[in-house]
Write a protein that holds these residues in place. Sequence first.
Motif, PDB file in Angstrom:
ATOM      1  N   GLU A  48     -12.537   2.177  -8.666  1.00 20.54           N
ATOM      2  CA  GLU A  48     -12.083   0.780  -8.754  1.00 20.54           C
ATOM      3  C   GLU A  48     -13.104  -0.104  -9.475  1.00 20.54           C
ATOM      4  OE1 GLU A  48      -9.077  -0.048  -8.138  1.00 20.54           O
ATOM      5  OE2 GLU A  48      -8.558   1.882  -7.266  1.00 20.54           O
ATOM      6  N   TRP A 112      -6.301  -5.123  -6.135  1.00 18.25           N
ATOM      7  CA  TRP A 112      -6.815  -4.517  -4.894  1.00 18.25           C
ATOM      8  C   TRP A 112      -8.206  -3.928  -5.047  1.00 18.25           C
ATOM      9  CZ3 TRP A 112      -4.066  -5.479  -0.677  1.00 18.25           C
ATOM     10  CH2 TRP A 112      -2.709  -5.778  -0.826  1.00 18.25           C
ATOM     11  N   GLY A 113      -8.722  -3.885  -6.261  1.00 21.72           N
ATOM     12  CA  GLY A 113      -9.964  -3.158  -6.537  1.00 21.72           C
ATOM     13  C   GLY A 113     -11.151  -3.589  -5.690  1.00 21.72           C
ATOM     14  N   PHE A 115     -11.231  -5.520  -3.107  1.00 20.52           N
ATOM     15  CA  PHE A 115     -10.881  -5.422  -1.682  1.00 20.52           C
ATOM     16  C   PHE A 115     -11.183  -4.009  -1.165  1.00 20.52           C
ATOM     17  CE2 PHE A 115      -7.549  -4.005   1.310  1.00 20.52           C
ATOM     18  CZ  PHE A 115      -7.721  -4.906   2.345  1.00 20.52           C
ATOM     19  N   LEU A 116     -10.777  -3.009  -1.926  1.00 20.41           N
ATOM     20  CA  LEU A 116     -11.012  -1.621  -1.501  1.00 20.41           C
ATOM     21  C   LEU A 116     -12.511  -1.299  -1.503  1.00 20.41           C
ATOM     22  CD1 LEU A 116      -8.098   0.231  -3.372  1.00 20.41           C
ATOM     23  CD2 LEU A 116      -8.278  -0.207  -0.921  1.00 20.41           C
TER      24      LEU A 116
END
Lengths: 144, 121
Positions: A48, A112-113, A115-116
Amino acid sequence: MLMEKIIELKLPSELGFERVAMSSATEIAKKMGFSKDRIDDLKTAISEACINAIEHGNKKNVNIKVVVLLTLKEDKLEITVKDQGKGIPFEEYKTPKITNKLNNPDENKRGWGMFLIKNLMDEVEYEVDPNEGTSVKMVIHLVR
Amino acid sequence: LKSDLSIDIEQKEKYALLNLKGELTLFAEETVNEAMAVCMGKSQNIVMNFADVEYINSAGIAVIIGVITELTKKGGTLKLVGVSDHYKKIFTMVGLTQYANIYNSIEEAIAEPSDTPTHSR
């Protein structure tokens, strides 16, 4: 005391090359003794970070690289992903909500990068410099 | 360095089983949308099998969110099977599991009635 070892990768700013960073990090993490589930976390996080750098940072400009530094320490692995862009958009740092992405047709379903990365790594720091680009440093601790 | 995803569709009377093979990334969006278009005419109850999917990234998660959005409009359901422990964790983290249940097997997924629309979960 174990000497610090640094591995530097320079990736083309093209989607798919994040897999090279994932493979390298996997090999190193295996040798360091990380468990399979922590290696899976690491693979997703590094992927990510590289995707953000390729897409948002370097805007897929093939003339500039994404630099990945893997620093092996006795009890942890530090991963730094640097791009040469003008900073990753602020939206990428907000906590995404799936209900918004499902119910609001105007909201981008991606994002979402970061966040993950924050949820999977033990420590995350990032520096945004409009001239130098963005640098994301992630740390994963080795629990023996 | 494009990644590939292929989808084998098993169209049944009450549901469609999509067997995914490869990588679920940005490059998979078109393939998934094409498969969904094929299925949607016959069934809005979709079972996605991830047993042969080795890599899912955030763009792939966005593709699944797109599928849920489409199914929600039509009152359909999405069920997920063959999901590894790591991606179960990721799907839960993101909130996907509020809208698409994960089952341990295809048999288990199809045994549960698909009459509950995805959006009301």
